[in-house]
Scaffold this motif. Structure first.
Motif, PDB file in Angstrom:
ATOM      1  N   GLY A   1      29.467   5.684  52.951  1.00 35.41           N
ATOM      2  CA  GLY A   1      28.021   5.572  53.128  1.00 35.41           C
ATOM      3  C   GLY A   1      27.245   6.213  51.995  1.00 35.41           C
TER       4      GLY A   1
ATOM      5  N   ASN B   1      38.891   0.214  60.283  1.00 33.12           N
ATOM      6  CA  ASN B   1      37.734  -0.011  61.145  1.00 33.12           C
ATOM      7  C   ASN B   1      37.850   0.993  62.288  1.00 33.12           C
ATOM      8  OD1 ASN B   1      35.795  -0.839  62.945  1.00 33.12           O
ATOM      9  ND2 ASN B   1      36.528  -2.952  63.118  1.00 33.12           N
ATOM     10  N   LEU B   2      36.992   1.973  62.310  1.00 33.45           N
ATOM     11  CA  LEU B   2      37.125   3.057  63.284  1.00 33.45           C
ATOM     12  C   LEU B   2      36.949   2.575  64.718  1.00 33.45           C
ATOM     13  CD1 LEU B   2      35.210   5.885  61.386  1.00 33.45           C
ATOM     14  CD2 LEU B   2      37.682   5.634  61.651  1.00 33.45           C
TER      15      LEU B   2
ATOM     16  N   SER C   1      37.147   4.569  55.507  1.00 30.57           N
ATOM     17  CA  SER C   1      36.035   3.633  55.633  1.00 30.57           C
ATOM     18  C   SER C   1      36.612   2.225  55.672  1.00 30.57           C
ATOM     19  CB  SER C   1      35.082   3.769  54.440  1.00 30.57           C
ATOM     20  OG  SER C   1      34.082   2.764  54.471  1.00 30.57           O
ATOM     21  N   ARG C   2      35.793   1.257  56.033  1.00 26.11           N
ATOM     22  CA  ARG C   2      36.236  -0.133  55.893  1.00 26.11           C
ATOM     23  C   ARG C   2      36.314  -0.538  54.423  1.00 26.11           C
ATOM     24  NH1 ARG C   2      32.059  -2.760  60.069  1.00 26.11           N
ATOM     25  NH2 ARG C   2      30.842  -1.078  59.136  1.00 26.11           N
TER      26      ARG C   2
ATOM     27  N   MET D   1      28.797   2.466  67.766  1.00 26.32           N
ATOM     28  CA  MET D   1      29.096   3.320  66.619  1.00 26.32           C
ATOM     29  C   MET D   1      28.653   4.757  66.848  1.00 26.32           C
ATOM     30  SD  MET D   1      30.740   1.938  64.110  1.00 26.32           S
ATOM     31  CE  MET D   1      30.401   3.172  62.867  1.00 26.32           C
ATOM     32  N   ASN D   2      27.467   4.922  67.426  1.00 26.08           N
ATOM     33  CA  ASN D   2      26.864   6.249  67.475  1.00 26.08           C
ATOM     34  C   ASN D   2      27.217   7.048  68.710  1.00 26.08           C
ATOM     35  OD1 ASN D   2      25.671   5.523  65.096  1.00 26.08           O
ATOM     36  ND2 ASN D   2      23.608   5.319  65.900  1.00 26.08           N
TER      37      ASN D   2
ATOM     38  N   TYR E   1      32.618  14.030  60.292  1.00 24.78           N
ATOM     39  CA  TYR E   1      32.312  12.741  60.911  1.00 24.78           C
ATOM     40  C   TYR E   1      30.983  12.230  60.357  1.00 24.78           C
ATOM     41  CZ  TYR E   1      31.534   9.213  64.521  1.00 24.78           C
ATOM     42  OH  TYR E   1      31.307   8.033  65.179  1.00 24.78           O
TER      43      TYR E   1
ATOM     44  N   LEU F   1      35.425  10.812  57.756  1.00 26.13           N
ATOM     45  CA  LEU F   1      35.365   9.530  58.454  1.00 26.13           C
ATOM     46  C   LEU F   1      34.022   8.863  58.173  1.00 26.13           C
ATOM     47  CD1 LEU F   1      36.875  10.580  61.914  1.00 26.13           C
ATOM     48  CD2 LEU F   1      38.043   9.517  59.967  1.00 26.13           C
ATOM     49  N   GLY F   2      34.058   7.635  57.664  1.00 25.44           N
ATOM     50  CA  GLY F   2      32.837   6.956  57.259  1.00 25.44           C
ATOM     51  C   GLY F   2      32.410   7.386  55.870  1.00 25.44           C
TER      52      GLY F   2
ATOM     53  N   HIS G   1      25.383   4.155  62.575  1.00 28.95           N
ATOM     54  CA  HIS G   1      24.620   2.939  62.292  1.00 28.95           C
ATOM     55  C   HIS G   1      23.161   3.196  62.608  1.00 28.95           C
ATOM     56  CE1 HIS G   1      23.177  -1.296  63.089  1.00 28.95           C
ATOM     57  NE2 HIS G   1      23.757  -1.418  61.923  1.00 28.95           N
TER      58      HIS G   1
ATOM     59  N   ALA H   1      30.372   8.694  60.195  1.00 33.35           N
ATOM     60  CA  ALA H   1      30.182   7.311  60.637  1.00 33.35           C
ATOM     61  C   ALA H   1      28.933   7.187  61.508  1.00 33.35           C
ATOM     62  CB  ALA H   1      31.408   6.844  61.417  1.00 33.35           C
TER      63      ALA H   1
END
Length: 338
Positions: A36, A85-86, A63-64, A121-122, A103, A32-33, A107, A105
């Motif tokens: 990055g 978009n999670l 991811s987006r 996000m976090n 995981y 997920l994510g 910011h 994801a």
């Protein structure tokens, strides 16, 4: 440039230890994510390890995918991708079940002035993910920023040291850890909190930043004179292998290299390579964000790529014009403002 690409491909080959551990991981692996800094290479090495092990797991990256090229690159090597978009409830609900979740994801940069999104996000999102994947193994990325500054002679903060996050980014990362810990206990979900500090690669990281400063004659801030680093490839392998070490209550694991490195020493090494005298600014404060990763090394062994190799690879990449990510670490930051 072809030689640089060949070099990177060699660095992405899975180790025998990773292949052996992937053969023990039951079921598909969901990242997920994935788009990055670390996710694309992690997904690729996971796919290669699965192929080498012959176990047939799916490797799925979510991811987006704001950059369609990054999605195409993953699909070209056999990684399945899902654009989502999670933070969107429907997108999250539509994701497939998977026995193993990594995981990634989060910011960080741009937190100052956009604090609410960082917390969403976090800290908010981890709870949503933990509920959806309550029956999975979850390796959840966190950060050494949650830990206190410690004396550079201390050997680093171990997993037993109480967090003292400075600034809203670090506070939200501790929130992420606490939310995952809560749901691990509530639902009996096996988890591992992966506390990273700092990954480096050809394209980004503390070592590249120091190298560029030396090459460009830019002064290096010595207030935080010491750092821990680990090659991204080693960090990625540890993340995947950590799926075999998830526990309930959640296991905490510091992940970094074995050395407490001097930024002055790193700069001097690049000075020798580039034939330039490093420039420095400010005085060392005697403390830094340092992780003691001895438990990680007990479980997985020492990183395969040594600091001397990292220096040589980084200098070569930089001198030959390799691609760089515009994502500075701000490792010198002492007030928690990102």
């Amino acid at each position: 440039m072809d030689e640089l690409i060949s070099l990177e491909q060699r660095m992405l080959e899975p180790s025998p230890a990773l292949i052996a551990d992937v053969s023990r991981i039951k079921g598909d692996i969901l990242l997920l994510g994935v788009a990055g800094k670390m996710g694309p290479a992690m997904a690729r090495v996971a796919r290669k390890a699965v192929d080498a092990a012959g176990t047939g797991q799916r490797v799925i990256g979510v991811s987006r995918f704001s950059n369609p090229a990054s999605r195409a690159e993953l699909e070209n090597v056999g990684v399945e991708t899902i654009a989502a978009n999670l933070l969107d409830d429907q997108d999250l609900a539509n994701l497939p079940d998977a026995p193993n979740v990594i995981y990634l994801a989060g910011h960080k940069f741009g937190t100052t002035g956009n604090e609410s999104y960082t917390w969403a996000m976090n800290t908010y999102l981890p709870g949503r993910v933990a509920e959806k994947y309550r029956d999975s193994n979850i390796v959840a990325f966190s950060s050494g920023n949650v830990l206190p500054f410690v004396p550079v002679t201390s050997g680093g903060a171990s997993e037993d040291v109480a967090p003292e996050p400075i600034g809203e980014y670090a506070q939200s990362c501790l929130g992420r850890e606490r939310i995952f810990e809560y749901f691990s206990q509530k639902n009996g979900t096996p988890m591992l909190i992966y506390r990273l500090n700092y990954a480096v690669d050809f394209r980004y990281g503390v070592v590249l930043e120091i190298a560029k400063s030396v090459l460009n004659g830019k002064p290096i801030d010595l207030r935080t004179e010491n750092v821990n680093v680990i090659w991204q490839g080693d960090a990625n392998e540890i993340a995947i292998r950590s799926l075999l070490h998830c526990e309930s209550p959640a296991k905490m694991l510091n992940v970094t290299g074995p050395e407490t490195l001097s930024t002055r020493w790193l700069a001097n090494q690049f000075g020798l390579i580039f034939g330039k005298e490093p420039q420095f600014a400010y005085e060392p404060q005697g403390t830094a964000l340092l992780n003691n990763a001895s438990e990680c090394h007990r479980l997985f062994g020492y990183p395969r790529v040594t600091i001397r190799e990292i220096i040589e690879l980084t200098a070569r990449w930089l001198r030959e014009g390799g691609e760089q990510l515009d994502k500075p670490t701000h490792f010198q930051e002492r007030a928690g403002k990102f």
